[in-house]
Design an enzyme around this catalytic site. Sequence first.
Site, PDB file in Angstrom:
ATOM      1  N   GLY A   1       0.816  -1.316  -0.055  1.00  0.00           N
ATOM      2  CA  GLY A   1       0.306  -0.094  -0.015  1.00  0.00           C
ATOM      3  C   GLY A   1       0.881   1.329  -0.079  1.00  0.00           C
ATOM      4  O   GLY A   1       0.236   2.438   0.707  1.00  0.00           O
TER       5      GLY A   1
ATOM      6  N   TYR B   1     -12.858   9.738   1.273  1.00  0.00           N
ATOM      7  CA  TYR B   1     -11.447  10.011   1.940  1.00  0.00           C
ATOM      8  C   TYR B   1     -11.117  11.476   2.127  1.00  0.00           C
ATOM      9  O   TYR B   1     -10.088  11.796   2.777  1.00  0.00           O
ATOM     10  CB  TYR B   1     -10.465   9.198   1.500  1.00  0.00           C
ATOM     11  CG  TYR B   1     -10.559   7.548   1.429  1.00  0.00           C
ATOM     12  CD1 TYR B   1     -10.919   6.992   2.211  1.00  0.00           C
ATOM     13  CD2 TYR B   1     -10.524   6.938  -0.070  1.00  0.00           C
ATOM     14  CE1 TYR B   1     -11.345   5.550   2.026  1.00  0.00           C
ATOM     15  CE2 TYR B   1     -10.747   5.801  -0.114  1.00  0.00           C
ATOM     16  CZ  TYR B   1     -10.926   4.826   1.049  1.00  0.00           C
ATOM     17  OH  TYR B   1     -11.189   3.466   0.923  1.00  0.00           O
TER      18      TYR B   1
ATOM     19  N   CYS C   1     -26.870  13.865  -7.773  1.00  0.00           N
ATOM     20  CA  CYS C   1     -27.660  14.492  -6.576  1.00  0.00           C
ATOM     21  C   CYS C   1     -27.104  14.217  -5.359  1.00  0.00           C
ATOM     22  O   CYS C   1     -27.755  13.941  -4.487  1.00  0.00           O
ATOM     23  CB  CYS C   1     -28.840  14.085  -6.605  1.00  0.00           C
ATOM     24  SG  CYS C   1     -29.835  14.310  -8.606  1.00  0.00           S
TER      25      CYS C   1
END
Length: 427
Positions: free
Chosen positions: A244, A330, A357
Amino acid sequence: MNRFPLFPDSVTIKNNQLSIGGCDLASLADQYGTPLYVYDRITLEQSAEKYKSLLATYYTARSSVTYAGKAYLSVPIARWAAAQNLTVDCTGLGEIAISVKAGVPRGQMVVHGVNKSQDDLLAAIEHAGTIVVDNFSELQSLAELARNYSLPELWLRLQPGMAVDTHAYTQTGHEDSKFGMDYKLLLEAAAFCKENDLPLKGIHFHQGSQFRDPEPLVHGVERALDAAKEIGFSGDWHLSPGGGWGVAYHEDDLPHPSLEMYVRFTAEYILSGCHSRGLSLPHLHLEPGRSIVARAGVALYRIGTIKRTAHRTWLLIDGGMADNLRPALYGVKYSALPVHAPDRTYEEKVWIAGPYCESGDVIIEGLPFPKVKEGELIAVPVAGAYQLSMASNYNGARKPAVLMLDNGKATLMQARETTDDLIRRDK
């Protein structure tokens, strides 16, 4: 305020237009419509090769690089990953099916998942080389299945009890995380594997995604190596310290975090940790996550309406949270350039929002930008990971077309959804 380092390696300005992979982005948008996602093959391959080269330089035993299917997976991308000799990380039956369709070999498929269904497990047994066991219940299910099936290699997922510095939603290693087993339970799971003659071959952990400092990995490596010592791993065993590694999404985040720092730190710490414990060196599996694929991708949108309110200039585009949920989820800070004359002077700050929307359907806030007109195209870089994989059909949105760009040629990887696609499952 140079934004070009955020874009793929092959980005240029040609005939006053942005070009990637030798392809004119405006022409592609006219041909395939917008929103449109494009991937640069050069950036993908250079990123993969860089990781493989760094591992070969800094780690003296067997090693491999894993492609995170969750970042973005399609049949062409899975096929590309297999051709690069990358392991493909699949979560559940759907990603397994995509990888099987792409011809990913069994030995290059590893299956993750925090709550694998029976169908997930059966598909993993049939097609994968490795199952990462998340919890004791899953292990018991596998023991039952072992009565009738030959299991692939099993790794146990350790919960290290410490997370890296990243957004709370992408932390996975802390003691209250839903992922993995704590140290004591992992050792109990290892004993269960031995008692039931299950093919336990390794340990996996993951502390979080989009981090830029490898130092917190020390805790996870220490715990994993301690567990390996207690379990008694020797010879050909496997260790995956997650991954990551982060990327820059905005010019304020540049430069991109160093791949070399991450790989060297991880490899050297595992080498020294194994030596101090008298452990044989494991087959090291590195999971770079988005840092392989994110910068290779660019999202193209067309400006439909420009609104100027008392304090803001709104560029309203034809995509948004249906194809990129990350700003709403995030709070990720993105950047952009106009496709035509991208080197124009920035004259105002703009807020770039989609047609959906939701007030949270805002991709970019307060970005210095040139004066543009309705109908112009904008390009949002670092769009290759965790955007299309989380895309939705909110408000009836149709998922965009996806192209691979290489040496002046654009290859369609995924067709744009049609309205017929939206109603195909309805009865």
